[in-house]
Write a protein that holds these residues in place. Structure first.
Motif, mmCIF file in Angstrom:
data_model
loop_
_atom_site.group_PDB
_atom_site.id
_atom_site.type_symbol
_atom_site.label_atom_id
_atom_site.label_comp_id
_atom_site.label_asym_id
_atom_site.label_seq_id
_atom_site.Cartn_x
_atom_site.Cartn_y
_atom_site.Cartn_z
ATOM 1 N N TYR A 211 29.764 40.021 44.207
ATOM 2 C CA TYR A 211 30.880 39.105 44.455
ATOM 3 C C TYR A 211 30.391 37.701 44.793
ATOM 4 N N GLN A 212 29.288 37.624 45.521
ATOM 5 C CA GLN A 212 28.644 36.334 45.780
ATOM 6 C C GLN A 212 27.161 36.588 46.020
ATOM 7 N N LYS A 213 26.333 35.612 45.624
ATOM 8 C CA LYS A 213 24.884 35.750 45.776
ATOM 9 C C LYS A 213 24.367 35.078 47.036
ATOM 10 N N ARG A 214 24.996 33.982 47.443
ATOM 11 C CA ARG A 214 24.520 33.215 48.592
ATOM 12 C C ARG A 214 25.712 32.728 49.411
ATOM 13 N N PRO A 215 25.523 32.483 50.717
ATOM 14 C CA PRO A 215 24.278 32.648 51.484
ATOM 15 C C PRO A 215 23.951 34.103 51.801
ATOM 16 N N ILE A 216 24.975 34.950 51.828
ATOM 17 C CA ILE A 216 24.778 36.388 52.005
ATOM 18 C C ILE A 216 25.235 37.078 50.725
ATOM 19 N N LYS A 217 24.385 37.934 50.190
ATOM 20 C CA LYS A 217 24.778 38.680 48.994
ATOM 21 C C LYS A 217 25.851 39.695 49.371
ATOM 22 N N VAL A 218 26.987 39.622 48.676
ATOM 23 C CA VAL A 218 28.101 40.543 48.900
ATOM 24 C C VAL A 218 28.399 41.246 47.581
ATOM 25 N N SER A 219 28.499 42.567 47.619
ATOM 26 C CA SER A 219 28.677 43.320 46.377
ATOM 27 C C SER A 219 29.583 44.519 46.596
ATOM 28 N N GLY A 220 30.018 45.104 45.481
ATOM 29 C CA GLY A 220 30.845 46.301 45.509
ATOM 30 C C GLY A 220 30.256 47.374 44.615
ATOM 31 N N TYR A 221 30.397 48.628 45.044
ATOM 32 C CA TYR A 221 29.920 49.781 44.281
ATOM 33 C C TYR A 221 31.039 50.813 44.218
ATOM 34 N N THR A 222 31.392 51.246 43.019
ATOM 35 C CA THR A 222 32.371 52.323 42.880
ATOM 36 C C THR A 222 31.888 53.312 41.835
ATOM 37 N N PHE A 223 32.363 54.546 41.947
ATOM 38 C CA PHE A 223 32.069 55.528 40.907
ATOM 39 C C PHE A 223 33.340 56.026 40.246
ATOM 40 N N ASP A 224 34.469 55.614 40.768
ATOM 41 C CA ASP A 224 35.736 56.067 40.191
ATOM 42 C C ASP A 224 36.817 55.057 40.560
ATOM 43 N N GLY A 225 36.843 53.936 39.871
ATOM 44 C CA GLY A 225 37.860 52.954 40.205
ATOM 45 C C GLY A 225 37.409 51.538 39.922
ATOM 46 N N ASP A 226 38.222 50.598 40.350
ATOM 47 C CA ASP A 226 38.014 49.180 40.091
ATOM 48 C C ASP A 226 36.865 48.654 40.940
ATOM 49 N N VAL A 227 35.784 48.224 40.304
ATOM 50 C CA VAL A 227 34.622 47.741 41.044
ATOM 51 C C VAL A 227 34.921 46.420 41.747
ATOM 52 N N HIS A 228 35.996 45.752 41.351
ATOM 53 C CA HIS A 228 36.397 44.490 41.984
ATOM 54 C C HIS A 228 37.235 44.727 43.244
ATOM 55 N N HIS A 229 37.480 45.994 43.569
ATOM 56 C CA HIS A 229 38.431 46.344 44.621
ATOM 57 C C HIS A 229 38.072 45.741 45.979
ATOM 58 N N TYR A 230 36.788 45.637 46.294
ATOM 59 C CA TYR A 230 36.363 45.186 47.619
ATOM 60 C C TYR A 230 36.044 43.690 47.661
ATOM 61 N N HIS A 231 36.516 42.927 46.665
ATOM 62 C CA HIS A 231 36.128 41.515 46.568
ATOM 63 C C HIS A 231 36.620 40.683 47.748
ATOM 64 N N LYS A 232 37.676 41.128 48.443
ATOM 65 C CA LYS A 232 38.185 40.400 49.610
ATOM 66 C C LYS A 232 37.137 40.302 50.716
ATOM 67 N N SER A 233 36.121 41.140 50.637
ATOM 68 C CA SER A 233 35.088 41.145 51.674
ATOM 69 C C SER A 233 34.394 39.793 51.798
ATOM 70 N N THR A 234 34.352 39.002 50.724
ATOM 71 C CA THR A 234 33.675 37.700 50.797
ATOM 72 C C THR A 234 34.415 36.748 51.732
ATOM 73 N N GLU A 235 35.733 36.636 51.587
ATOM 74 C CA GLU A 235 36.478 35.718 52.452
ATOM 75 C C GLU A 235 36.625 36.288 53.859
ATOM 76 N N ILE A 236 36.697 37.615 53.981
ATOM 77 C CA ILE A 236 36.752 38.227 55.312
ATOM 78 C C ILE A 236 35.453 37.960 56.065
ATOM 79 N N LEU A 237 34.337 38.084 55.369
ATOM 80 C CA LEU A 237 33.034 37.807 55.977
ATOM 81 C C LEU A 237 32.971 36.372 56.495
ATOM 82 N N LYS A 238 33.454 35.422 55.711
ATOM 83 C CA LYS A 238 33.446 34.014 56.139
ATOM 84 C C LYS A 238 34.301 33.819 57.385
#
Length: 440
Positions: A211-238
């Protein structure tokens, strides 16, 4: 977010935290086989001895017993690289005598077996296997030789040999990744100390997205579903970095998993329940990210003080809700929390938020640790003023990051910084069974 109150769970109550030993680093080489649930592990555990006397080091590892298909069987144990038979493995404890002259030493343990718990091995509907650690509160011992206590914080490295086509995600940073004909090798390592309860390994045929590479790498992993599902984590982290402090870990991975909980706040590697991708997970994500500061970096000394983890995370989750969805949404959440507290009180009128002891930490997964803890922080904020409250929360975090705390540590810190005697407030909310007043 862990909600399992009243669910029967196998619990092992042996905790061995000795002031005679300081764990420096745990390194685990783990071999997985797609055709079998048996795992093979080589654990190299580095310690510093704090006393000058002969002592017994006690490690946790659930033993394989006769007529059982689960448990771990030790095939070799080494002290400073030299094989020894001078140890005892019984039930979930390994006892090893350490001579007085050993100031620094390493324990090497080779073992194998099928984990009964702690490492959840399962098969998806598409026949792909998954492997997910699930350690809270003290279930790492089912497959990791360790001092399985929240008081034992240590750097950890996982070297995982996984079947070909599988990915591995874990705590820390990915140091090495290699692919061979029949297997792949992944090496993850932390540069910070964490307790076993939030050490993590996830292995599956993941879909992944950065989802973002810098300053902190934020990513999502899924095996059954939308891999973009956790993208809100970037703005929550900020939001949390602006509210509390800079993020304490090397990366933030959001992982669909087989955890038994709604979410498990593993350090820098959050595991969400398999069904989390089916609904809006924004508040759940906020709760688990809050734990990266309170629960993972600042950790309770004992599960009797679980509110210092879950109460803080619930309070901060609700503060995020207030800032992003408005005061009406916040007040609704607080009123729902109040109702949960009242219902719990009438069902268990003698229960208090911080008991003197608890036999089963799972009993602490209740509305007092979560919602009452959040309400107490809300009340404390009103008592000392909003600006001073947030200043104290930030300074408390800086003072105790990567350390362990209890309720008295928090009380003493708040009283020192606010120059107020807050004993009656703490007594009423933390140590008395009567219902406190709720004032929004």
């Amino acid at each position: 977010m862990k909600h399992l109150f009243f669910l029967p769970i196998l619990f092992i109550s042996h905790y061995f935290f000795s002031q005679s030993f300081d764990a420096q680093k745990y390194t685990y080489s783990v071999m997985l086989n797609e055709k079998s649930d048996e795992i093979r592990v080589y654990a190299n555990l580095d310690f510093k001895k704090l006393s000058k006397e002969k002592e017994f080091l006690k490690l946790n590892l659930v033993q394989q017993i006769p007529q059982s298909s689960t448990g771990m069987k030790i095939t070799e144990l080494q002290l400073n690289g030299i094989k020894t038979d001078n140890f005892r493995h019984y039930q979930d404890t390994i006892s090893i005598p350490i001579a007085a002259q050993h100031e620094k030493f390493s324990i090497g343990i080779k073992y194998k077996g099928k984990p009964k718990d702690g490492l959840i091995i399962s098969t998806l509907s598409n026949q792909n296997k998954t492997y997910f650690s699930d350690h809270w509160p003290n279930r790492a011992r089912y497959w990791l030789a360790s001092i399985d206590s929240p008081l034992d914080k240590v750097k950890v490295e996982f070297k995982v040999y996984a079947p070909k086509g599988y990915q591995v995600v874990s705590n820390g940073a990915l140091k090495q990744q290699q692919h061979f004909d029949k297997f792949s090798y992944f090496n993850w390592e932390t540069n910070y100390d964490i307790p076993t309860k939030v050490m993590a390994v996830g292995v599956a045929k993941f879909k992944s997205e950065i989802y973002q590479k810098r300053p902190i790498k934020v990513s999502g992993y899924t095996f059954d579903g939308d891999v973009h599902h956790y993208h809100k984590s970037t703005e929550i982290l900020k939001w949390f970095e602006n509210k509390i402090a800079s993020y304490p870990f090397q990366k933030l991975a959001n992982v669909q998993s087989k955890t038994r909980y709604g979410g498990m706040e593993n350090a820098g590697c959050i595991f969400y329940n398999e069904k989390s991708v089916l609904s809006n997970s924004e508040q759940l994500i906020a709760h688990e990210i809050a734990h990266q500061w309170f629960g993972n970096s600042v950790t309770e000394k004992s599960f009797t003080d679980l509110w210092l983890s879950e109460g803080f995370a619930t309070f901060l989750e609700n503060q995020y809700l207030k800032d992003t969805k408005g005061i009406v949404a916040y007040e609704k959440a607080m009123l729902e929390a109040q109702n949960s507290i009242i219902k719990f009180h009438y069902r268990f009128p003698k229960f208090i938020m911080v008991p003197s002891k608890i036999e089963d930490p799972n009993l602490m997964l209740n509305p007092y640790s979560y919602q009452k803890g959040a309400w107490f922080l809300h009340t404390l904020q009103k008592e000392i003023g909003e600006d001073l409250f947030w200043k104290i929360i930030r300074e408390f975090y800086q003072e105790f990051k990567f350390k362990n705390v209890d309720s008295n540590d928090f009380k003493n810190f708040v009283e020192k910084e606010s120059k107020k005697d807050l004993t009656p407030l703490f007594e009423l909310w933390l140590y008395k069974s009567e219902l406190p007043p709720f004032n929004l």
